[in-house]
Design a protein around this motif. Sequence first.
Motif, PDB file in Angstrom:
ATOM      1  N   ASP A  10     -22.122  50.615   5.613  1.00  0.00           N
ATOM      2  CA  ASP A  10     -22.500  51.948   4.855  1.00  0.00           C
ATOM      3  C   ASP A  10     -21.165  52.219   4.091  1.00  0.00           C
ATOM      4  OD1 ASP A  10     -25.167  52.076   5.800  1.00  0.00           O
ATOM      5  OD2 ASP A  10     -24.461  53.388   7.647  1.00  0.00           O
ATOM      6  N   LYS A  11     -20.020  52.136   4.663  1.00  0.00           N
ATOM      7  CA  LYS A  11     -18.653  52.080   3.803  1.00  0.00           C
ATOM      8  C   LYS A  11     -18.834  51.098   2.673  1.00  0.00           C
ATOM      9  CE  LYS A  11     -15.782  53.729   7.794  1.00  0.00           C
ATOM     10  NZ  LYS A  11     -14.354  53.303   8.518  1.00  0.00           N
ATOM     11  N   TRP A  12     -19.237  50.033   2.713  1.00  0.00           N
ATOM     12  CA  TRP A  12     -19.167  49.000   1.536  1.00  0.00           C
ATOM     13  C   TRP A  12     -20.144  49.699   0.654  1.00  0.00           C
ATOM     14  CZ3 TRP A  12     -23.166  46.432  -0.555  1.00  0.00           C
ATOM     15  CH2 TRP A  12     -22.766  45.479  -1.490  1.00  0.00           C
ATOM     16  N   GLU A  13     -21.434  50.244   0.940  1.00  0.00           N
ATOM     17  CA  GLU A  13     -22.304  50.701   0.029  1.00  0.00           C
ATOM     18  C   GLU A  13     -21.648  51.976  -0.739  1.00  0.00           C
ATOM     19  OE1 GLU A  13     -26.232  52.869   0.587  1.00  0.00           O
ATOM     20  OE2 GLU A  13     -26.703  50.679   0.974  1.00  0.00           O
ATOM     21  N   TYR A  14     -21.137  52.811   0.209  1.00  0.00           N
ATOM     22  CA  TYR A  14     -20.414  54.008  -0.441  1.00  0.00           C
ATOM     23  C   TYR A  14     -19.491  53.682  -1.616  1.00  0.00           C
ATOM     24  CZ  TYR A  14     -18.204  58.711  -0.513  1.00  0.00           C
ATOM     25  OH  TYR A  14     -17.765  59.850  -0.835  1.00  0.00           O
ATOM     26  N   LEU A  15     -18.637  52.799  -1.171  1.00  0.00           N
ATOM     27  CA  LEU A  15     -17.599  52.374  -2.207  1.00  0.00           C
ATOM     28  C   LEU A  15     -18.269  51.782  -3.595  1.00  0.00           C
ATOM     29  CD1 LEU A  15     -14.884  50.915   0.305  1.00  0.00           C
ATOM     30  CD2 LEU A  15     -14.918  53.131  -1.187  1.00  0.00           C
ATOM     31  N   PRO A  52     -13.234  39.123  11.060  1.00  0.00           N
ATOM     32  CA  PRO A  52     -13.013  39.723  12.319  1.00  0.00           C
ATOM     33  C   PRO A  52     -13.128  41.243  11.717  1.00  0.00           C
ATOM     34  CG  PRO A  52     -11.569  38.007  11.947  1.00  0.00           C
ATOM     35  CD  PRO A  52     -12.208  38.255  10.641  1.00  0.00           C
ATOM     36  N   PRO A  53     -13.758  42.152  12.826  1.00  0.00           N
ATOM     37  CA  PRO A  53     -13.770  43.611  12.555  1.00  0.00           C
ATOM     38  C   PRO A  53     -12.485  44.159  12.021  1.00  0.00           C
ATOM     39  CG  PRO A  53     -15.108  43.074  14.450  1.00  0.00           C
ATOM     40  CD  PRO A  53     -14.095  41.942  13.850  1.00  0.00           C
ATOM     41  N   ALA A  54     -11.305  43.975  12.624  1.00  0.00           N
ATOM     42  CA  ALA A  54      -9.959  44.658  12.289  1.00  0.00           C
ATOM     43  C   ALA A  54     -10.028  44.201  10.790  1.00  0.00           C
ATOM     44  CB  ALA A  54      -9.111  44.144  13.169  1.00  0.00           C
ATOM     45  N   ASP A  55      -9.974  42.989  10.314  1.00  0.00           N
ATOM     46  CA  ASP A  55      -9.801  42.592   8.881  1.00  0.00           C
ATOM     47  C   ASP A  55     -10.660  43.331   7.976  1.00  0.00           C
ATOM     48  OD1 ASP A  55      -7.693  41.141  10.238  1.00  0.00           O
ATOM     49  OD2 ASP A  55      -8.800  39.198   9.663  1.00  0.00           O
ATOM     50  N   ARG A  56     -11.881  43.232   8.479  1.00  0.00           N
ATOM     51  CA  ARG A  56     -12.913  43.908   7.580  1.00  0.00           C
ATOM     52  C   ARG A  56     -12.602  45.361   7.354  1.00  0.00           C
ATOM     53  NH1 ARG A  56     -18.030  42.522  10.093  1.00  0.00           N
ATOM     54  NH2 ARG A  56     -17.421  44.401  11.365  1.00  0.00           N
ATOM     55  N   ASP A  57     -12.284  46.056   8.245  1.00  0.00           N
ATOM     56  CA  ASP A  57     -11.950  47.483   8.089  1.00  0.00           C
ATOM     57  C   ASP A  57     -10.455  47.565   7.138  1.00  0.00           C
ATOM     58  OD1 ASP A  57     -13.865  48.054   9.970  1.00  0.00           O
ATOM     59  OD2 ASP A  57     -12.553  48.652  11.569  1.00  0.00           O
ATOM     60  N   HIS A  58      -9.705  46.785   7.483  1.00  0.00           N
ATOM     61  CA  HIS A  58      -8.365  46.673   6.527  1.00  0.00           C
ATOM     62  C   HIS A  58      -9.014  46.473   5.068  1.00  0.00           C
ATOM     63  CE1 HIS A  58      -4.329  46.356   5.247  1.00  0.00           C
ATOM     64  NE2 HIS A  58      -4.660  45.061   4.718  1.00  0.00           N
ATOM     65  N   CYS A  59      -9.606  45.685   4.918  1.00  0.00           N
ATOM     66  CA  CYS A  59     -10.055  45.210   3.590  1.00  0.00           C
ATOM     67  C   CYS A  59     -10.861  46.369   2.798  1.00  0.00           C
ATOM     68  CB  CYS A  59     -10.930  44.221   3.460  1.00  0.00           C
ATOM     69  SG  CYS A  59     -11.482  43.254   2.001  1.00  0.00           S
ATOM     70  N   LEU A  60     -11.784  47.182   3.613  1.00  0.00           N
ATOM     71  CA  LEU A  60     -12.469  48.149   2.887  1.00  0.00           C
ATOM     72  C   LEU A  60     -11.557  49.271   2.942  1.00  0.00           C
ATOM     73  CD1 LEU A  60     -15.704  48.037   5.258  1.00  0.00           C
ATOM     74  CD2 LEU A  60     -15.637  47.862   2.961  1.00  0.00           C
ATOM     75  N   ALA A  61     -10.558  49.731   3.522  1.00  0.00           N
ATOM     76  CA  ALA A  61      -9.435  50.545   3.540  1.00  0.00           C
ATOM     77  C   ALA A  61      -8.772  50.404   2.299  1.00  0.00           C
ATOM     78  CB  ALA A  61      -8.849  50.913   4.661  1.00  0.00           C
ATOM     79  N   PRO A  99     -21.372  60.768   5.327  1.00  0.00           N
ATOM     80  CA  PRO A  99     -22.091  61.737   4.742  1.00  0.00           C
ATOM     81  C   PRO A  99     -23.618  61.847   5.164  1.00  0.00           C
ATOM     82  CG  PRO A  99     -20.830  60.477   2.904  1.00  0.00           C
ATOM     83  CD  PRO A  99     -20.802  59.774   4.263  1.00  0.00           C
ATOM     84  N   PRO A 100     -24.595  62.696   5.054  1.00  0.00           N
ATOM     85  CA  PRO A 100     -25.785  62.807   5.665  1.00  0.00           C
ATOM     86  C   PRO A 100     -26.470  61.380   5.614  1.00  0.00           C
ATOM     87  CG  PRO A 100     -25.289  64.849   4.641  1.00  0.00           C
ATOM     88  CD  PRO A 100     -23.966  64.026   4.340  1.00  0.00           C
ATOM     89  N   ALA A 101     -26.222  60.845   4.292  1.00  0.00           N
ATOM     90  CA  ALA A 101     -27.155  59.942   4.072  1.00  0.00           C
ATOM     91  C   ALA A 101     -26.974  58.689   4.885  1.00  0.00           C
ATOM     92  CB  ALA A 101     -27.022  59.367   2.601  1.00  0.00           C
ATOM     93  N   TYR A 102     -25.825  58.721   5.537  1.00  0.00           N
ATOM     94  CA  TYR A 102     -25.357  57.455   6.253  1.00  0.00           C
ATOM     95  C   TYR A 102     -25.178  58.004   7.786  1.00  0.00           C
ATOM     96  CZ  TYR A 102     -24.120  55.594   1.950  1.00  0.00           C
ATOM     97  OH  TYR A 102     -24.342  54.965   0.570  1.00  0.00           O
ATOM     98  N   GLU A 103     -25.614  59.058   8.290  1.00  0.00           N
ATOM     99  CA  GLU A 103     -25.303  59.593   9.351  1.00  0.00           C
ATOM    100  C   GLU A 103     -26.133  58.720  10.578  1.00  0.00           C
ATOM    101  OE1 GLU A 103     -26.367  63.778   9.841  1.00  0.00           O
ATOM    102  OE2 GLU A 103     -24.323  64.188   9.095  1.00  0.00           O
ATOM    103  N   LEU A 104     -25.660  58.486  11.506  1.00  0.00           N
ATOM    104  CA  LEU A 104     -26.433  57.871  12.770  1.00  0.00           C
ATOM    105  C   LEU A 104     -27.235  58.877  13.742  1.00  0.00           C
ATOM    106  CD1 LEU A 104     -23.727  54.825  13.587  1.00  0.00           C
ATOM    107  CD2 LEU A 104     -26.081  54.728  12.135  1.00  0.00           C
ATOM    108  N   VAL A 105     -27.993  58.432  14.422  1.00  0.00           N
ATOM    109  CA  VAL A 105     -28.737  59.208  15.419  1.00  0.00           C
ATOM    110  C   VAL A 105     -27.734  59.906  16.523  1.00  0.00           C
ATOM    111  CG1 VAL A 105     -31.017  58.580  14.828  1.00  0.00           C
ATOM    112  CG2 VAL A 105     -29.705  57.568  16.575  1.00  0.00           C
TER     113      VAL A 105
END
Length: 317
Positions: A133-138, A155-164, A179-185
Amino acid sequence: MSGGGLTRLTLAAAERSGGFALARRLTARPARIVMYHHFSAAAPAPPGRTAAHTFRQQLRHLRRHFRPVRLIDLARRLAAGEAPEAGSVAITVDDGHANFLRVAEPILREFDVPATLFVLSQRSNSGEWLWVDKWEYLRQHADSGPRLTELRHMPPADRDHCLAAHARHLGVALPERPPPAYELVSWDELKRALHGGLVDVGSHTRTHRILADAGRDEAWREIDGSKRELEQRLGVEVATFCFPNGHPADYRAAQVEMAARAGYACAVAAHFGFVTERSNRFALPRMGRVFGDLSSFRRDLDGPEYLWRRLRGQPVW
């Protein structure tokens, strides 16, 4: 062209001539499992989302020509060595976004159609984003940046760093909470949905880890641990599992065995196909493109796409 090669003109001609009805008769015995992700009240819906009015059309067609069933009931028939009931269709929804409850659940109630919602045991109610969802938002702010396929297997940590890093490069501030469009239940919302009687909750792992990239112990925590966490939180048995992303390269045979060993009744993947008593109960196929209109939905559900792929010798599981 569609995924299997059927053109729009071919589909339109088949629909006018009764070809869809013939396809339903020829494929009446196998069951279908339909996969959704996001829903939208807007018309037209944003890309990647199913509009409310489209979903209503689809369920009306499903009710008229098929037999809606719970995924768990289909799994129990398969576990007993029985063929699915003719015309069976199970609805599944991946990731557990709140727009399922806001948009889709009322329509499911309208048509009395059950569904299984696959959620992440470490993401619901956490206020965290899904990385995709972060990727789509960007991507809404720029056409450049990392490709989804590149991020998926990091790896999750590398992916988060790349997105940031990508967000900083674009000068885009990612909101702390989605944002509301990406909120989880939330957990309370899940409990209310369960109380309503039409929605079952299944596991989609703890963190949406692509399991093919996980070691044995990590994969077991994602598969078995998510089941235990969800059961503890919700007070119900969680009997179904969904492989994140779910294509053949996204999970391993050993992880299919883990799903069985963890005590699930079945697991679903994302490769195209119909379900018979010969299907692997722990890697069940589904149909899951974003159906933008009723014709594309019927292409898969009624059977033309399945028959076309069989005719061409393509795998349909």
